[in-house]
Write a protein that holds these residues in place. Structure first.
Motif, PDB file in Angstrom:
ATOM      1  N   SER A 163       3.223  26.736  14.863  1.00  0.00           N
ATOM      2  CA  SER A 163       2.160  27.621  14.380  1.00  0.00           C
ATOM      3  C   SER A 163       2.462  28.108  12.971  1.00  0.00           C
ATOM      4  CB  SER A 163       1.994  28.811  15.319  1.00  0.00           C
ATOM      5  OG  SER A 163       3.184  29.560  15.370  1.00  0.00           O
ATOM      6  N   ARG A 164       1.391  28.508  12.266  1.00  0.00           N
ATOM      7  CA  ARG A 164       1.487  29.035  10.910  1.00  0.00           C
ATOM      8  C   ARG A 164       2.267  28.090   9.996  1.00  0.00           C
ATOM      9  NH1 ARG A 164       3.817  34.817  11.652  1.00  0.00           N
ATOM     10  NH2 ARG A 164       3.537  34.852   9.393  1.00  0.00           N
ATOM     11  N   LEU A 165       1.864  26.828   9.974  1.00  0.00           N
ATOM     12  CA  LEU A 165       2.608  25.802   9.232  1.00  0.00           C
ATOM     13  C   LEU A 165       2.255  25.774   7.752  1.00  0.00           C
ATOM     14  CD1 LEU A 165       2.463  22.901  11.836  1.00  0.00           C
ATOM     15  CD2 LEU A 165       4.327  24.496  11.407  1.00  0.00           C
ATOM     16  N   THR A 166       3.270  25.507   6.947  1.00  0.00           N
ATOM     17  CA  THR A 166       3.132  25.353   5.505  1.00  0.00           C
ATOM     18  C   THR A 166       3.959  24.142   5.079  1.00  0.00           C
ATOM     19  OG1 THR A 166       5.050  26.735   5.027  1.00  0.00           O
ATOM     20  CG2 THR A 166       2.919  27.854   5.156  1.00  0.00           C
ATOM     21  N   ILE A 167       3.930  23.870   3.788  1.00  0.00           N
ATOM     22  CA  ILE A 167       4.761  22.801   3.227  1.00  0.00           C
ATOM     23  C   ILE A 167       5.919  23.443   2.472  1.00  0.00           C
ATOM     24  CG2 ILE A 167       4.831  20.886   1.570  1.00  0.00           C
ATOM     25  CD1 ILE A 167       3.228  20.207   4.029  1.00  0.00           C
ATOM     26  N   LYS A 208       4.888  15.475  12.686  1.00  0.00           N
ATOM     27  CA  LYS A 208       4.295  15.732  14.000  1.00  0.00           C
ATOM     28  C   LYS A 208       3.873  17.188  14.184  1.00  0.00           C
ATOM     29  CE  LYS A 208       6.672  11.870  16.219  1.00  0.00           C
ATOM     30  NZ  LYS A 208       6.077  10.962  15.322  1.00  0.00           N
ATOM     31  N   TRP A 209       3.463  17.849  13.102  1.00  0.00           N
ATOM     32  CA  TRP A 209       2.948  19.215  13.129  1.00  0.00           C
ATOM     33  C   TRP A 209       3.957  20.188  13.734  1.00  0.00           C
ATOM     34  CZ3 TRP A 209      -1.849  20.415  10.923  1.00  0.00           C
ATOM     35  CH2 TRP A 209      -2.571  19.304  10.468  1.00  0.00           C
ATOM     36  N   VAL A 210       5.232  20.012  13.387  1.00  0.00           N
ATOM     37  CA  VAL A 210       6.318  20.856  13.895  1.00  0.00           C
ATOM     38  C   VAL A 210       7.177  21.323  12.715  1.00  0.00           C
ATOM     39  CG1 VAL A 210       8.426  20.835  15.302  1.00  0.00           C
ATOM     40  CG2 VAL A 210       6.398  19.636  16.106  1.00  0.00           C
ATOM     41  N   CYS A 211       7.547  22.590  12.711  1.00  0.00           N
ATOM     42  CA  CYS A 211       8.447  23.117  11.689  1.00  0.00           C
ATOM     43  C   CYS A 211       9.770  22.363  11.766  1.00  0.00           C
ATOM     44  CB  CYS A 211       8.677  24.615  11.902  1.00  0.00           C
ATOM     45  SG  CYS A 211       9.902  25.319  10.776  1.00  0.00           S
ATOM     46  N   GLN A 212      10.235  21.859  10.654  1.00  0.00           N
ATOM     47  CA  GLN A 212      11.465  21.073  10.630  1.00  0.00           C
ATOM     48  C   GLN A 212      12.723  21.931  10.636  1.00  0.00           C
ATOM     49  OE1 GLN A 212      11.343  17.434  10.815  1.00  0.00           O
ATOM     50  NE2 GLN A 212       9.451  18.360  11.564  1.00  0.00           N
ATOM     51  N   TYR A 213      12.550  23.246  10.624  1.00  0.00           N
ATOM     52  CA  TYR A 213      13.693  24.157  10.691  1.00  0.00           C
ATOM     53  C   TYR A 213      13.863  24.752  12.084  1.00  0.00           C
ATOM     54  CZ  TYR A 213      13.547  23.809   5.607  1.00  0.00           C
ATOM     55  OH  TYR A 213      13.547  23.330   4.330  1.00  0.00           O
ATOM     56  N   LEU A 260       0.849  -1.191   0.000  1.00  0.00           N
ATOM     57  CA  LEU A 260       0.000   0.000   0.000  1.00  0.00           C
ATOM     58  C   LEU A 260       0.884   1.241   0.000  1.00  0.00           C
ATOM     59  CD1 LEU A 260      -2.520  -1.087   2.757  1.00  0.00           C
ATOM     60  CD2 LEU A 260      -2.902  -1.122   0.301  1.00  0.00           C
ATOM     61  N   SER A 261       0.526   2.199  -0.790  1.00  0.00           N
ATOM     62  CA  SER A 261       1.298   3.438  -0.775  1.00  0.00           C
ATOM     63  C   SER A 261       0.367   4.583  -0.405  1.00  0.00           C
ATOM     64  CB  SER A 261       1.924   3.701  -2.142  1.00  0.00           C
ATOM     65  OG  SER A 261       0.921   3.928  -3.095  1.00  0.00           O
ATOM     66  N   SER A 262       0.904   5.534   0.275  1.00  0.00           N
ATOM     67  CA  SER A 262       0.129   6.724   0.602  1.00  0.00           C
ATOM     68  C   SER A 262       0.838   7.915  -0.024  1.00  0.00           C
ATOM     69  CB  SER A 262       0.007   6.884   2.114  1.00  0.00           C
ATOM     70  OG  SER A 262       1.273   6.898   2.699  1.00  0.00           O
ATOM     71  N   ASN A 263       0.060   8.816  -0.528  1.00  0.00           N
ATOM     72  CA  ASN A 263       0.620   9.978  -1.208  1.00  0.00           C
ATOM     73  C   ASN A 263       0.993  11.066  -0.213  1.00  0.00           C
ATOM     74  OD1 ASN A 263       0.200   8.785  -3.695  1.00  0.00           O
ATOM     75  ND2 ASN A 263      -1.908   9.522  -3.788  1.00  0.00           N
ATOM     76  N   PRO A 264       1.975  11.886  -0.559  1.00  0.00           N
ATOM     77  CA  PRO A 264       2.371  12.960   0.344  1.00  0.00           C
ATOM     78  C   PRO A 264       1.427  14.160   0.266  1.00  0.00           C
ATOM     79  CG  PRO A 264       3.791  12.948  -1.566  1.00  0.00           C
ATOM     80  CD  PRO A 264       2.871  11.773  -1.696  1.00  0.00           C
ATOM     81  N   THR A 265       0.237  14.013   0.841  1.00  0.00           N
ATOM     82  CA  THR A 265      -0.686  15.146   0.900  1.00  0.00           C
ATOM     83  C   THR A 265      -0.225  16.096   2.000  1.00  0.00           C
ATOM     84  OG1 THR A 265      -2.132  14.089   2.512  1.00  0.00           O
ATOM     85  CG2 THR A 265      -2.617  13.690   0.173  1.00  0.00           C
ATOM     86  N   ARG A 266      -0.798  17.259   2.016  1.00  0.00           N
ATOM     87  CA  ARG A 266      -0.462  18.274   3.023  1.00  0.00           C
ATOM     88  C   ARG A 266      -0.620  17.706   4.437  1.00  0.00           C
ATOM     89  NH1 ARG A 266      -0.181  23.724   2.793  1.00  0.00           N
ATOM     90  NH2 ARG A 266      -0.910  24.913   4.585  1.00  0.00           N
ATOM     91  N   ARG A 267      -1.780  17.109   4.712  1.00  0.00           N
ATOM     92  CA  ARG A 267      -2.048  16.555   6.041  1.00  0.00           C
ATOM     93  C   ARG A 267      -1.093  15.399   6.364  1.00  0.00           C
ATOM     94  NH1 ARG A 267      -5.885  16.649   9.902  1.00  0.00           N
ATOM     95  NH2 ARG A 267      -7.260  18.009   8.733  1.00  0.00           N
ATOM     96  N   ASN A 268      -0.802  14.546   5.378  1.00  0.00           N
ATOM     97  CA  ASN A 268       0.111  13.425   5.616  1.00  0.00           C
ATOM     98  C   ASN A 268       1.521  13.908   5.964  1.00  0.00           C
ATOM     99  OD1 ASN A 268      -1.859  11.516   5.206  1.00  0.00           O
ATOM    100  ND2 ASN A 268      -1.257  11.059   3.108  1.00  0.00           N
ATOM    101  N   THR A 311       7.468  19.966   6.709  1.00  0.00           N
ATOM    102  CA  THR A 311       6.640  20.970   7.356  1.00  0.00           C
ATOM    103  C   THR A 311       7.532  22.149   7.746  1.00  0.00           C
ATOM    104  OG1 THR A 311       5.215  19.245   8.249  1.00  0.00           O
ATOM    105  CG2 THR A 311       5.096  21.392   9.307  1.00  0.00           C
ATOM    106  N   ALA A 312       7.080  23.355   7.416  1.00  0.00           N
ATOM    107  CA  ALA A 312       7.834  24.563   7.768  1.00  0.00           C
ATOM    108  C   ALA A 312       6.849  25.654   8.170  1.00  0.00           C
ATOM    109  CB  ALA A 312       8.672  25.037   6.582  1.00  0.00           C
ATOM    110  N   CYS A 313       7.248  26.490   9.113  1.00  0.00           N
ATOM    111  CA  CYS A 313       6.404  27.628   9.474  1.00  0.00           C
ATOM    112  C   CYS A 313       6.578  28.700   8.388  1.00  0.00           C
ATOM    113  CB  CYS A 313       6.764  28.157  10.856  1.00  0.00           C
ATOM    114  SG  CYS A 313       8.421  28.845  10.987  1.00  0.00           S
TER     115      CYS A 313
END
Length: 175
Positions: A92-96, A82-87, A68-76, A115-117
């Motif tokens: 807060s104010r998260l984007t891709i 873990k909903w944390v900016c990787q930088y 099974l493969s899952s696509n890299p959607t925004r939520r995924n 994930t990046a703010c």
């Protein structure tokens, strides 16, 4: 009422996380059993009394699971990170962000999205993390299906199931 149940194949491989209603149906249809008698349980109140639902179930019959493969959607991507900016580590104010910018040939794959703010994404702009001196806290990776299921859960619940993922379930016996 959120009571996730870990579902194992008959070979005790981890399949997925299911909700408590599906777990009860599997038990009453004789399709799943408790792998060990000492597995922790949820107490579910009903009109006919309390029902003791195990937090881990094993299927009676083996189920073949294709890849099974899952696509890299925004939520995924947010769930994987873990909903944390990787930088900077803020939440807060998260984007891709594309690690290698799209304008430089970067694709929208699991290994190029993080994930990046908004401030970090703007600061990085059209550069690579190395060029702007912004190292990633964790290298992006393609998660497995079970990692995607687990990313949505409370860390306390995952901790209870930890020995199933490390292969120590036969040694421990207790979830």
């Amino acid at each position: 009422m959120d009571r996730p149940v870990l579902l194992l194949n008959s070979s005790e491989e981890v399949l997925r996380v299911i909700d408590w209603r599906r777990a009860i149906r599997l038990i009453f249809q004789d399709k799943a059993v408790t792998p060990y008698s000492r597995t922790k349980i949820y107490n579910i109140e009903s009109t006919q009394g309390k029902f003791h639902l195990p937090r881990v179930l094993r299927l009676v019959n083996y189920v073949h699971t294709p890849f099974l493969s899952s696509n890299p959607t925004r939520r995924n991507v947010f769930n994987r990170d873990k909903w944390v900016c990787q930088y900077c580590g803020c939440k807060s104010r998260l984007t891709i962000d594309h690690v290698t910018p799209s304008s430089r040939g970067g694709d929208s794959s699991w290994t190029n999205l993080v994930t990046a703010c908004e401030p970090c994404n703007g600061k990085k702009s059209n550069r690579t993390p190395k060029e702007c001196g912004m190292p990633l806290s964790r290298k992006p990776f393609k998660p497995t299906v079970i990692q995607m299921h687990l990313a949505r859960l409370d860390p306390k619940i995952i901790q209870e199931w930890e020995n199933w993922f490390s292969g120590n379930q036969k040694d421990e016996g207790l979830i």
